[in-house]
Design an enzyme around this catalytic site. Structure first.
Site, PDB file in Angstrom:
ATOM      1  N   SER A 116       0.673  -1.272   0.101  1.00 41.00           N
ATOM      2  CA  SER A 116       0.070   0.088  -0.016  1.00 41.00           C
ATOM      3  C   SER A 116       0.853   1.185  -0.050  1.00 41.00           C
ATOM      4  O   SER A 116       1.923   1.028   0.611  1.00 41.00           O
ATOM      5  CB  SER A 116      -0.968   0.175   1.260  1.00 41.00           C
ATOM      6  OG  SER A 116      -1.377   1.443   1.499  1.00 41.00           O
ATOM      7  N   SER A 117       0.416   2.285  -0.430  1.00 37.96           N
ATOM      8  CA  SER A 117       1.146   3.549  -0.616  1.00 37.96           C
ATOM      9  C   SER A 117       1.435   4.133   0.689  1.00 37.96           C
ATOM     10  O   SER A 117       2.272   5.046   0.789  1.00 37.96           O
ATOM     11  CB  SER A 117       0.551   4.597  -1.433  1.00 37.96           C
ATOM     12  OG  SER A 117      -0.901   4.960  -0.758  1.00 37.96           O
ATOM     13  N   CYS A 118       0.708   3.706   1.730  1.00 38.76           N
ATOM     14  CA  CYS A 118       0.793   4.262   3.160  1.00 38.76           C
ATOM     15  C   CYS A 118       2.206   3.655   3.713  1.00 38.76           C
ATOM     16  O   CYS A 118       2.575   3.866   4.788  1.00 38.76           O
ATOM     17  CB  CYS A 118      -0.263   3.773   4.297  1.00 38.76           C
ATOM     18  SG  CYS A 118      -0.432   2.161   4.557  1.00 38.76           S
ATOM     19  N   TYR A 145      -0.978  -0.683  10.203  1.00 40.40           N
ATOM     20  CA  TYR A 145      -1.116  -1.317   8.720  1.00 40.40           C
ATOM     21  C   TYR A 145       0.228  -1.138   8.032  1.00 40.40           C
ATOM     22  O   TYR A 145       0.563  -2.029   7.218  1.00 40.40           O
ATOM     23  CB  TYR A 145      -2.270  -0.615   8.187  1.00 40.40           C
ATOM     24  CG  TYR A 145      -2.415  -1.344   6.702  1.00 40.40           C
ATOM     25  CD1 TYR A 145      -3.084  -2.576   6.582  1.00 40.40           C
ATOM     26  CD2 TYR A 145      -2.609  -0.319   5.584  1.00 40.40           C
ATOM     27  CE1 TYR A 145      -3.435  -2.821   5.326  1.00 40.40           C
ATOM     28  CE2 TYR A 145      -2.818  -0.804   4.364  1.00 40.40           C
ATOM     29  CZ  TYR A 145      -3.391  -2.124   4.369  1.00 40.40           C
ATOM     30  OH  TYR A 145      -3.740  -2.422   2.850  1.00 40.40           O
ATOM     31  N   LYS A 149       2.549  -3.949   6.169  1.00 37.21           N
ATOM     32  CA  LYS A 149       3.000  -4.107   4.706  1.00 37.21           C
ATOM     33  C   LYS A 149       4.447  -3.795   4.281  1.00 37.21           C
ATOM     34  O   LYS A 149       5.041  -4.353   3.541  1.00 37.21           O
ATOM     35  CB  LYS A 149       1.944  -2.853   4.184  1.00 37.21           C
ATOM     36  CG  LYS A 149       0.754  -3.011   3.782  1.00 37.21           C
ATOM     37  CD  LYS A 149       0.234  -4.334   3.272  1.00 37.21           C
ATOM     38  CE  LYS A 149      -1.183  -4.742   3.017  1.00 37.21           C
ATOM     39  NZ  LYS A 149      -1.186  -6.146   2.325  1.00 37.21           N
ATOM     40  N   HIS A 188     -13.020   3.273   2.779  1.00 33.43           N
ATOM     41  CA  HIS A 188     -11.963   4.480   2.265  1.00 33.43           C
ATOM     42  C   HIS A 188     -13.033   5.338   1.708  1.00 33.43           C
ATOM     43  O   HIS A 188     -14.165   5.562   1.752  1.00 33.43           O
ATOM     44  CB  HIS A 188     -11.279   3.914   1.135  1.00 33.43           C
ATOM     45  CG  HIS A 188     -10.261   2.929   1.603  1.00 33.43           C
ATOM     46  ND1 HIS A 188     -10.330   1.465   1.579  1.00 33.43           N
ATOM     47  CD2 HIS A 188      -8.988   3.152   2.250  1.00 33.43           C
ATOM     48  CE1 HIS A 188      -9.433   0.904   2.004  1.00 33.43           C
ATOM     49  NE2 HIS A 188      -8.489   1.834   2.301  1.00 33.43           N
TER      50      HIS A 188
END
Ligand code: GFB
Length: 322
Positions: A116-118, A145, A149, A188
């Site tokens: 994920s981009s986070c 999270y 990841k 989201h």
């Protein structure tokens, strides 16, 4: 350094397991694989709990996949991430470690892990290139999270290094599309706005409430584009570093809200709930590496939102609570 494009890896005739096939991303990968001439394997969570190592290993032993897409994950929007840190950290760590280790034990030829981009620092320079990983503190609302990841990305790198396993990772931006979670507390922003605008239009409400200030910027990608990029990477990419999967453009949350209202046909006011968090101020990933690898998106934001709304109207959506 030039990007590494491997010799074309063919998935035709292979046994391909899509872990997480009931989720929005996994379902899109299953749809995308339909024309690839491979045998698609799926398993229901009532049969195999991916957080239980012995169940995952037994499933690999019995089903012998050649190729694995790790699309299974505990996911949610900003509030769900902030409210259930233990669930997001534990479940994601457990399932990804179980799948990756079992894939190694059972000689899987190729595996793609979806992150994920986070994973990137809260204040990473924009657009965010892949090498920004672990260069600064994470965004607090989703650091749990994000840490899980990051561990998945590192597992793939470590297994490449130690076992010469062909395991790669893709980092998708904020995704939306058919099969999304429309539960207003855990979803989201995209499905939340579609549902709020739709319900307000039907009820004849004068306003809808947007969380936060509306100033954060987010990048959105339709899940069918994401699935296409994942299949592309599976065929052409074989290297240590992960690859961003995005659209290359972003919008403010207020701009997104206005666009969703226009597409849904809600003409009332937009108000703010400032008790809700904004999260990262901006999260736009560099699309350069994936473009150099020969892929770019084909579904624009307006077209994508319109098709996501049609899928919602057709009942192709879910309500999931963490
Ligand atoms: O999509 P979202 O929940 O997650 O929120 P993140 C994006 C932005 O939209 C935030 C605002 O600034 C929210 O405050 N927003 C406005 C809303 N109205 C709403 C609404 O009704 N619902 C929601 N949910 N947001 C997530 C991470 O971050 O992105 C995950 O928490 C994951 O871990 C995912 O990485 C892709 O983009 O902030």
């Amino acid at each position: 350094m030039p990007n590494v494009v491997s010799e074309h890896y063919s998935i035709a005739g292979k046994r391909v397991w899509v872990a997480g096939h009931k989720g929005m991303v996994g379902a899109a990968i299953v749809r995308r694989l339909a024309g690839e001439g491979c045998e698609i394997l799926t398993v229901d969570r009532r049969q195999v709990d991916l957080t239980r190592q012995e169940q995952v290993e037994a499933w690999f032993a019995a089903n012998k996949p050649d190729v694995v897409f790790v699309a299974a994950a505990k996911v949610g929007g900003i509030l769900a991430n902030d409210t259930y840190p233990a669930t997001f950290l534990y479940e994601n760590l457990a399932l990804e470690a179980n799948i990756i280790e079992a894939a190694r034990q059972h000689g899987v030829e190729k595996l793609l892990f979806l992150g994920s981009s986070c994973i990137y620092p809260k204040f990473a320079p924009q657009p965010i290139t892949e090498d920004a990983l672990l260069t600064g503190p994470l965004e607090p609302t989703n650091e749990w999270y994000a840490l899980a990841k990051i561990a998945g990305v590192k597992l793939c790198q470590a297994y490449r290094r130690q076992y010469k396993a062909d395991f790669i990772s893709a980092m998708p931006t904020n995704l939306y599309g058919p099969g999304d979670n429309f539960d207003l507390q855990s979803s989201h922003v995209m499905p939340a706005l579609i549902r709020k605008a739709h319900d307000a239009k039907l009820r004849g409400d004068a306003e809808i409430v947007m969380w936060g200030t509306g100033t954060p910027r987010r990048e959105f990608l339709h899940v069918d584009d994401c699935a296409d990029a994942c299949v592309h990477l599976m065929k052409v990419y074989s290297d240590d570093s992960h690859v961003n999967v995005g659209s290359g453009t972003d919008v403010t949350i207020l701009e997104l809200t206005e666009l969703v209202c226009r597409i849904v046909g809600f003409t009332g006011r937009i108000t703010h709930d400032l008790s809700k968090p904004d999260g990262t101020p901006r999260k736009l990933m560099s699309a350069a590496k994936l473009r150099d690898l020969g892929w770019s998106p084909s579904i624009g934001l307006e077209e994508g939102i319109a098709s996501a709304y049609q899928a919602f109207l057709a009942g192709n959506w879910a309500e999931r609570r963490p």
